[in-house]
Design a protein around this motif. Sequence first.
Motif, PDB file in Angstrom:
ATOM      1  N   LYS A 188      39.221  12.748  45.274  1.00 40.58           N
ATOM      2  CA  LYS A 188      38.956  11.550  45.061  1.00 40.58           C
ATOM      3  C   LYS A 188      38.337  10.743  46.415  1.00 40.58           C
ATOM      4  O   LYS A 188      37.805   9.781  46.273  1.00 40.58           O
ATOM      5  N   ARG A 233      40.130   8.670  39.013  1.00 40.17           N
ATOM      6  CA  ARG A 233      38.938   9.194  39.214  1.00 40.17           C
ATOM      7  C   ARG A 233      37.811   8.419  38.609  1.00 40.17           C
ATOM      8  O   ARG A 233      37.024   7.805  39.202  1.00 40.17           O
ATOM      9  N   ASP A 282      46.217  21.001  41.857  1.00 44.16           N
ATOM     10  CA  ASP A 282      44.767  20.984  41.470  1.00 44.16           C
ATOM     11  C   ASP A 282      44.619  21.442  39.892  1.00 44.16           C
ATOM     12  O   ASP A 282      43.926  20.635  39.040  1.00 44.16           O
ATOM     13  N   PRO A 324      45.303  11.626  37.134  1.00 40.98           N
ATOM     14  CA  PRO A 324      43.872  12.115  37.997  1.00 40.98           C
ATOM     15  C   PRO A 324      42.591  11.678  37.433  1.00 40.98           C
ATOM     16  O   PRO A 324      41.668  10.807  37.949  1.00 40.98           O
ATOM     17  N   SER A 325      42.289  11.870  36.124  1.00 42.76           N
ATOM     18  CA  SER A 325      41.126  11.529  35.419  1.00 42.76           C
ATOM     19  C   SER A 325      40.973  10.154  35.329  1.00 42.76           C
ATOM     20  O   SER A 325      39.943   9.460  35.514  1.00 42.76           O
ATOM     21  N   TYR A 329      48.004  15.279  31.726  1.00 43.89           N
ATOM     22  CA  TYR A 329      48.206  14.616  32.856  1.00 43.89           C
ATOM     23  C   TYR A 329      47.319  13.785  33.127  1.00 43.89           C
ATOM     24  O   TYR A 329      46.240  14.165  33.762  1.00 43.89           O
ATOM     25  N   GLY A 351      46.717   8.898  43.905  1.00 43.24           N
ATOM     26  CA  GLY A 351      47.524   9.845  43.169  1.00 43.24           C
ATOM     27  C   GLY A 351      49.028   9.594  42.936  1.00 43.24           C
ATOM     28  O   GLY A 351      49.753  10.210  42.467  1.00 43.24           O
ATOM     29  N   CYS A 353      45.923  18.870  37.591  1.00 45.56           N
ATOM     30  CA  CYS A 353      45.060  17.612  37.488  1.00 45.56           C
ATOM     31  C   CYS A 353      44.146  17.954  36.408  1.00 45.56           C
ATOM     32  O   CYS A 353      43.375  16.964  35.970  1.00 45.56           O
ATOM     33  N   GLU A 354      43.982  19.318  35.880  1.00 42.81           N
ATOM     34  CA  GLU A 354      42.869  19.505  35.006  1.00 42.81           C
ATOM     35  C   GLU A 354      43.430  19.416  33.667  1.00 42.81           C
ATOM     36  O   GLU A 354      42.794  19.748  32.576  1.00 42.81           O
TER      37      GLU A 354
END
Length: 320
Positions: free
Chosen positions: A91, A61, A46, A57-58, A54, A158, A49-50
């Motif tokens: 998601k 989303r 997790d 994910p963004s 990377y 993902g 993903c921030e």
Amino acid sequence: MQNVTFHDHKQQALSFLDAVVEGLSQENKSIPPKFFYDERGSELFDRICEQPEYYPPSVERKMLSELSAEIASLTGQNRLLIEPGVGSGAKVRLLLDDLKPSAFVPMDISFDYLKTVATQLAAEYPWLPVHAACVDFSHSLPLPDEAPDSPRLVFFPGSSLGNFDMTEAEAFLKLVREVLGEEGMLLIGLDTKKPEYVLNAAYNDAAGVTAEFNKNLLHRMRDELKIEVDPRSFDHHAFYNAAAGRIEMHLVSKRDQLLHLNGFCFEFEQGESLHTENSYKYEPEEFLDLASKAGMVTVRHWLAEEGLFGIYLLETTALG
């Protein structure tokens, strides 16, 4: 809480102990990436993903948020929604209000993490029956008996399919096809091929979170299996293998060392690696050809700006 149930199928999966013994006994040592995901590993992912490097994910989303209504218009509402590898559930939350599924079946290999996520989802969406299944979804996709008999939609975001090699990916898609049955649909997100510097940066973030995630496998060996291993004696190494079309992630031994486990002795030479993950990248035509072999056809697919990421909606074809 009335709208959530839990089902543990993990005992059917290869154990961590067996995977480590088998993987370290090979000439080219490797351990499947699913063993990253104990509770700490899931939390570290997790955090990955921030990280700004990377991007998947963004980007995914943003795409799902913008496409949610369109996706629902193509799938229709009241489907049984199944998500292998639900993770934090971030998601699927972008889709639930538009999809209005008859029930949701989140699946994950880490029971403690899955229980937390499923409980949160059930509280946030009191109208939604949640039937959480702890399972190694790479081998089976068991549906709880409580799941309604409505047309099925598997959500697999993902770029998780990238963790399988091509043979495994086709086998997994065929497994999904079996679970979907007639009138079934698959919504899947996949990373695309792009310049090496972009891909290499994504798996070598400046904050070192991906390195910590990779080394969590060593922490699990030490803490759960009692192997005398110092995680600091290995380096994180991730790079894009252009010929194979994949990111490879390794743990590289910084010195000669022996790891002991239940009478086994595993030797690492300085510079020898333990291969922990592949992440294959797909051009649209590559994935659509693979899906066709598994018995699915395209309803629609979307690419992010500059082709950074792809989302695909597929439907099942007649069996036989």
